[in-house]
Scaffold this motif. Structure first.
Motif, mmCIF file in Angstrom:
data_model
loop_
_atom_site.group_PDB
_atom_site.id
_atom_site.type_symbol
_atom_site.label_atom_id
_atom_site.label_comp_id
_atom_site.label_asym_id
_atom_site.label_seq_id
_atom_site.Cartn_x
_atom_site.Cartn_y
_atom_site.Cartn_z
ATOM 1 N N ASP A 13 -30.850 64.883 48.573
ATOM 2 C CA ASP A 13 -29.732 65.783 48.893
ATOM 3 C C ASP A 13 -28.446 64.963 49.049
ATOM 4 O O ASP A 13 -28.288 64.223 50.027
ATOM 5 N N TRP A 14 -27.516 65.094 48.096
ATOM 6 C CA TRP A 14 -26.275 64.340 48.150
ATOM 7 C C TRP A 14 -25.491 64.643 49.415
ATOM 8 O O TRP A 14 -24.926 63.727 50.033
ATOM 9 N N GLU A 15 -25.438 65.886 49.845
ATOM 10 C CA GLU A 15 -24.642 66.224 51.020
ATOM 11 C C GLU A 15 -25.175 65.512 52.267
ATOM 12 O O GLU A 15 -24.395 65.024 53.096
ATOM 13 N N ALA A 16 -26.477 65.441 52.403
ATOM 14 C CA ALA A 16 -27.062 64.728 53.548
ATOM 15 C C ALA A 16 -26.785 63.233 53.437
ATOM 16 O O ALA A 16 -26.450 62.575 54.431
ATOM 17 N N ASN A 17 -26.922 62.683 52.231
ATOM 18 C CA ASN A 17 -26.632 61.261 52.040
ATOM 19 C C ASN A 17 -25.169 60.963 52.325
ATOM 20 O O ASN A 17 -24.834 59.927 52.921
ATOM 21 N N ARG A 18 -24.282 61.848 51.896
ATOM 22 C CA ARG A 18 -22.848 61.653 52.123
ATOM 23 C C ARG A 18 -22.538 61.604 53.615
ATOM 24 O O ARG A 18 -21.748 60.761 54.070
ATOM 25 N N SER A 19 -23.149 62.492 54.383
ATOM 26 C CA SER A 19 -22.905 62.512 55.827
ATOM 27 C C SER A 19 -23.361 61.211 56.484
ATOM 28 O O SER A 19 -22.654 60.654 57.330
ATOM 29 N N ARG A 20 -24.508 60.710 56.073
ATOM 30 C CA ARG A 20 -25.014 59.471 56.668
ATOM 31 C C ARG A 20 -24.136 58.286 56.270
ATOM 32 O O ARG A 20 -23.855 57.401 57.087
ATOM 33 N N ALA A 22 -20.960 58.377 55.495
ATOM 34 C CA ALA A 22 -19.675 58.478 56.189
ATOM 35 C C ALA A 22 -19.766 57.873 57.583
ATOM 36 O O ALA A 22 -18.852 57.153 58.028
ATOM 37 N N GLY A 23 -20.871 58.119 58.274
ATOM 38 C CA GLY A 23 -21.058 57.549 59.601
ATOM 39 C C GLY A 23 -21.196 56.034 59.571
ATOM 40 O O GLY A 23 -20.635 55.329 60.426
ATOM 41 N N GLN A 66 -15.593 61.149 45.817
ATOM 42 C CA GLN A 66 -15.841 60.797 47.216
ATOM 43 C C GLN A 66 -15.891 59.285 47.406
ATOM 44 O O GLN A 66 -15.307 58.749 48.354
ATOM 45 N N TRP A 70 -13.382 57.119 49.782
ATOM 46 C CA TRP A 70 -13.828 56.217 50.842
ATOM 47 C C TRP A 70 -13.222 54.832 50.672
ATOM 48 O O TRP A 70 -12.790 54.216 51.654
#
Length: 273
Positions: A13-20, A22-23, A66, A70
């Motif tokens: 899941d790209w959205e989940a990977n993106r959130s991690r 970003a942190g 994205q 970054w």
């Protein structure tokens, strides 16, 4: 100047990977310039359907936008270990490493040369990257504030010719984003990385996926290795990052005091001089 490797447990899941991601990027050192390497398959890691959904034409798409943002927002050189890019007229994709400068400009890319079509004694057992991916055809070395960067991806690590050619093209830092399996990583990851550093008198910056992704288990153990083969930093498990300053004077001293590139009788370095 600092080198950074980020380690993450990426999934399909790209959205989940993106959130991690970003942190983790919020934890970067404050020093600049900063070279940050992400692992292989950092955008998506999973079945062919997930790859198809995330694949973008090279240079165009929200995932690449994205990564560019970054790099710009954090003022860093960002190397995306790999993401799937489309090949016109083909059902397969390239596994592509992307290099962005601190302005968010893509300054280089590299399509993975060697595909992981092997059998491993783990839960997954059979790996056939060529079912989804096509191999690249060209090496890539790119100028940067940190020295010349030699690009590679994961299974390339087992082919020393790749790195001798990168050294012949002037590489100072060898980048190795990876998703090594736990079985092969435990056996070979560290000695292969150290060998490539020692043979080519280069820094090695290696960022790995870590954890369990379905039946697949990845090794982690992201490392930064000196041109003398010393492990300067290592993150064995979990998610996080490692960093170390780059010492360009020591790099030059090692090459001057032991000029193996000039001594080699059968050498890509010698052929290209």
């Amino acid at each position: 100047m600092e080198l950074v490797a980020i380690q993450i447990n990426a999934g399909s899941d790209w959205e989940a990977n993106r959130s991690r991601l970003a942190g983790l990027l919020l934890q970067l050192p404050s020093q600049r310039p900063l070279l940050v390497l992400l692992p292989e398959n950092v955008a998506v890691f999973g079945c062919k359907n997930a790859i198809q959904q995330a694949a973008e034409p090279l240079g165009d798409g929200p995932i690449q936008d994205q990564f560019s943002q970054w790099a710009r927002d954090h003022g860093i050189w960002l190397v995306v270990g790999s993401m799937p890019t489309r090949i016109e007229g083909s059902a397969r994709f390239h596994a592509t490493s992307l290099v962005y400068n601190e302005l968010g400009e893509r300054v280089a890319y590299y399509h993975k040369l060697h595909l992981f079509d092997v059998d491993v004694s783990d839960e997954q057992g059979r790996y056939r990257e060529s079912d989804s991916y096509a191999p690249g055809e060209e090496l890539c070395v790119v100028d940067s504030p940190f020295g010349r960067l030699g690009l590679s991806i994961c299974y390339d690590l087992r082919f020393p010719q790749v790195y001798s050619e990168l050294r012949a093209k002037g590489a100072d830092i060898l980048l190795v984003p990876a998703a090594f399996t736990r079985v092969t990583g435990q056996a070979h990851w560290q000695p292969l990385l150290q060998a490539r550093a020692i043979e080519n008198q280069c820094y090695v910056l290696a960022a790995g996926l870590y954890g369990e992704q379905g039946a697949r288990q990845t090794w982690g153990h992201s490392m930064i290795i000196s041109p003398w083969g010393e492990i300067e930093r290592c993150l064995p498990k979990g998610e996080g990052l490692i960093s170390t300053p780059i010492d360009t004077e020591r790099l030059a001293d090692i090459r001057r005091q032991m000029p193996v590139a000039q001594h080699a009788r059968f050498s890509a370095v010698r052929r290209n001089k």
